[in-house]
Scaffold this motif. Structure first.
Motif, PDB file in Angstrom:
ATOM      1  N   PHE A 254      -0.023  14.687  -0.486  1.00 34.05           N
ATOM      2  CA  PHE A 254      -0.382  15.331   0.780  1.00 34.05           C
ATOM      3  C   PHE A 254      -1.845  15.739   0.776  1.00 34.05           C
ATOM      4  O   PHE A 254      -2.345  16.300  -0.196  1.00 34.05           O
ATOM      5  N   GLN A 255      -2.515  15.419   1.890  1.00 33.25           N
ATOM      6  CA  GLN A 255      -3.878  15.918   2.098  1.00 33.25           C
ATOM      7  C   GLN A 255      -3.968  16.555   3.481  1.00 33.25           C
ATOM      8  O   GLN A 255      -3.583  15.945   4.478  1.00 33.25           O
ATOM      9  N   ALA A 256      -4.458  17.782   3.524  1.00 30.53           N
ATOM     10  CA  ALA A 256      -4.638  18.465   4.803  1.00 30.53           C
ATOM     11  C   ALA A 256      -5.776  17.806   5.576  1.00 30.53           C
ATOM     12  O   ALA A 256      -6.766  17.377   4.980  1.00 30.53           O
ATOM     13  N   PRO A 257      -5.648  17.694   6.894  1.00 34.47           N
ATOM     14  CA  PRO A 257      -6.743  17.146   7.697  1.00 34.47           C
ATOM     15  C   PRO A 257      -8.057  17.870   7.405  1.00 34.47           C
ATOM     16  O   PRO A 257      -8.083  19.096   7.264  1.00 34.47           O
ATOM     17  N   SER A 258      -9.122  17.091   7.270  1.00 29.50           N
ATOM     18  CA  SER A 258     -10.460  17.610   6.952  1.00 29.50           C
ATOM     19  C   SER A 258     -10.509  18.272   5.572  1.00 29.50           C
ATOM     20  O   SER A 258     -11.480  18.948   5.242  1.00 29.50           O
TER      21      SER A 258
ATOM     22  N   HIS B 169       0.831  -1.199   0.000  1.00 26.95           N
ATOM     23  CA  HIS B 169       0.000   0.000   0.000  1.00 26.95           C
ATOM     24  C   HIS B 169       0.870   1.255   0.000  1.00 26.95           C
ATOM     25  O   HIS B 169       2.040   1.226   0.403  1.00 26.95           O
ATOM     26  N   GLU B 170       0.292   2.334  -0.473  1.00 23.82           N
ATOM     27  CA  GLU B 170       0.995   3.608  -0.597  1.00 23.82           C
ATOM     28  C   GLU B 170       0.744   4.459   0.647  1.00 23.82           C
ATOM     29  O   GLU B 170      -0.362   4.455   1.190  1.00 23.82           O
ATOM     30  N   ILE B 171       1.757   5.201   1.081  1.00 24.46           N
ATOM     31  CA  ILE B 171       1.622   6.055   2.262  1.00 24.46           C
ATOM     32  C   ILE B 171       1.667   7.524   1.842  1.00 24.46           C
ATOM     33  O   ILE B 171       2.620   7.963   1.196  1.00 24.46           O
ATOM     34  N   ALA B 172       0.641   8.265   2.229  1.00 25.23           N
ATOM     35  CA  ALA B 172       0.572   9.699   1.948  1.00 25.23           C
ATOM     36  C   ALA B 172       0.711  10.477   3.251  1.00 25.23           C
ATOM     37  O   ALA B 172       0.474   9.954   4.344  1.00 25.23           O
ATOM     38  N   ASN B 173       1.091  11.731   3.119  1.00 23.46           N
ATOM     39  CA  ASN B 173       1.291  12.625   4.259  1.00 23.46           C
ATOM     40  C   ASN B 173      -0.019  13.335   4.597  1.00 23.46           C
ATOM     41  O   ASN B 173      -0.641  13.945   3.730  1.00 23.46           O
ATOM     42  N   HIS B 174      -0.421  13.257   5.861  1.00 19.97           N
ATOM     43  CA  HIS B 174      -1.668  13.895   6.321  1.00 19.97           C
ATOM     44  C   HIS B 174      -1.375  14.986   7.363  1.00 19.97           C
ATOM     45  O   HIS B 174      -2.216  15.320   8.187  1.00 19.97           O
ATOM     46  N   GLY B 175      -0.129  15.508   7.285  1.00 21.18           N
ATOM     47  CA  GLY B 175       0.282  16.523   8.261  1.00 21.18           C
ATOM     48  C   GLY B 175       0.732  15.875   9.556  1.00 21.18           C
ATOM     49  O   GLY B 175       0.534  14.678   9.769  1.00 21.18           O
TER      50      GLY B 175
END
Length: 249
Positions: free
Chosen positions: A158-162, A116-122
């Motif tokens: 990257f996805q910002a929380p919410s 699986h791929e890991i993305a940054n969520h802050g």
């Protein structure tokens, strides 16, 4: 006579204004039709200052499934989700916070080792759209350093929380080499943590397309109906996969 001159002057100004507007519209239409776009929206024309809501690979035939892991209350369902993904032979993207990753290295490595791929969520679950550029940079980079160090790979997304992106959030993430993304298909599973049928019904009504990005969380209901979500995607003629499957290389 004076009134006629004034009216003629006003009329000329109105005509000139209309012509300018029409010229601008024609220019935009021409650009959209003739510029080769990798993305299925026109964010590039806007300076790419907004996160992508869909993938950029027009011919991927994939739909990306993303699972946000941040607050920690969902940890007990991660193993079940991983087992279902193994059974379905599906690899997805897990977006994790640096703070969660610090405390759950074993789970993070398990995700990676299963393909699986890991993305940054802050680093923390904050309202990033209220933060300054430096604050955004610090939060995103701190998380990047932790995630990349544990997984021994370089995170791309990257996805910002919410999904709370501000202009400074996007700029900071881009400066760190990230592709910012949101979603166009929301399971809203946080609202139906124990009602899998509600999630299934919701996803069936969604306009899932080539390059769509599905958002979910490791809740009880999601773990229960994940197989159904995968089947819905396949029934629409698409392959469920990771963010890297729907974005141009």
């Amino acid at each position: 006579m004076i009134m006629m001159v004034i009216n003629k002057n006003k009329l000329k100004k109105i005509i000139v204004f209309i012509l300018i507007v029409l010229f601008i519209i024609a220019g935009i239409i021409y650009t959209v039709k003739n510029k080769t776009l990798d993305t299925m929206d026109i964010l590039d024309l806007a300076g790419n200052n907004q996160p992508y809501t869909m993938g950029t690979n027009e011919n991927s035939n994939y739909v990306a499934i993303t699972c946000n892991v941040d607050l920690g209350w969902e940890d007990e369902y991660i193993q079940k989700i991983l087992e279902i993904l193994d059974k379905e032979n599906v690899k997805i993207t897990f977006a994790v916070t640096g703070k969660w990753a610090e405390k759950n290295e074993d789970k993070l490595l398990q995700m990676k080792e299963k393909g699986h791929e890991i993305a940054n969520h802050g680093y923390q679950h904050l309202n990033y759209d209220t933060l300054s550029y430096d604050e955004n940079l610090n939060q995103i980079k701190k998380s990047k350093d932790i995630i990349d160090s544990i997984t021994k790979t370089e995170s791309r997304f990257f996805q910002a929380p919410s999904g709370a992106f501000g202009d400074e959030t996007v700029k900071a993430a881009n400066d760190l080499g990230y592709i910012c993304y949101k979603w166009d298909v929301d399971t809203i599973d946080w609202m139906d943590k124990d009602n899998p049928q509600n999630i299934i019904n919701r996803i069936k009504k969604k306009d899932i397309k080539n390059g769509s990005i599905v958002l979910m969380h490791p809740t009880n209901a999601t773990a229960t109906c994940l197989g159904d979500i995968i089947s819905i995607i396949r029934d629409k003629g698409y392959v469920p996969g990771k963010l890297s499957d729907v974005f141009s290389k």
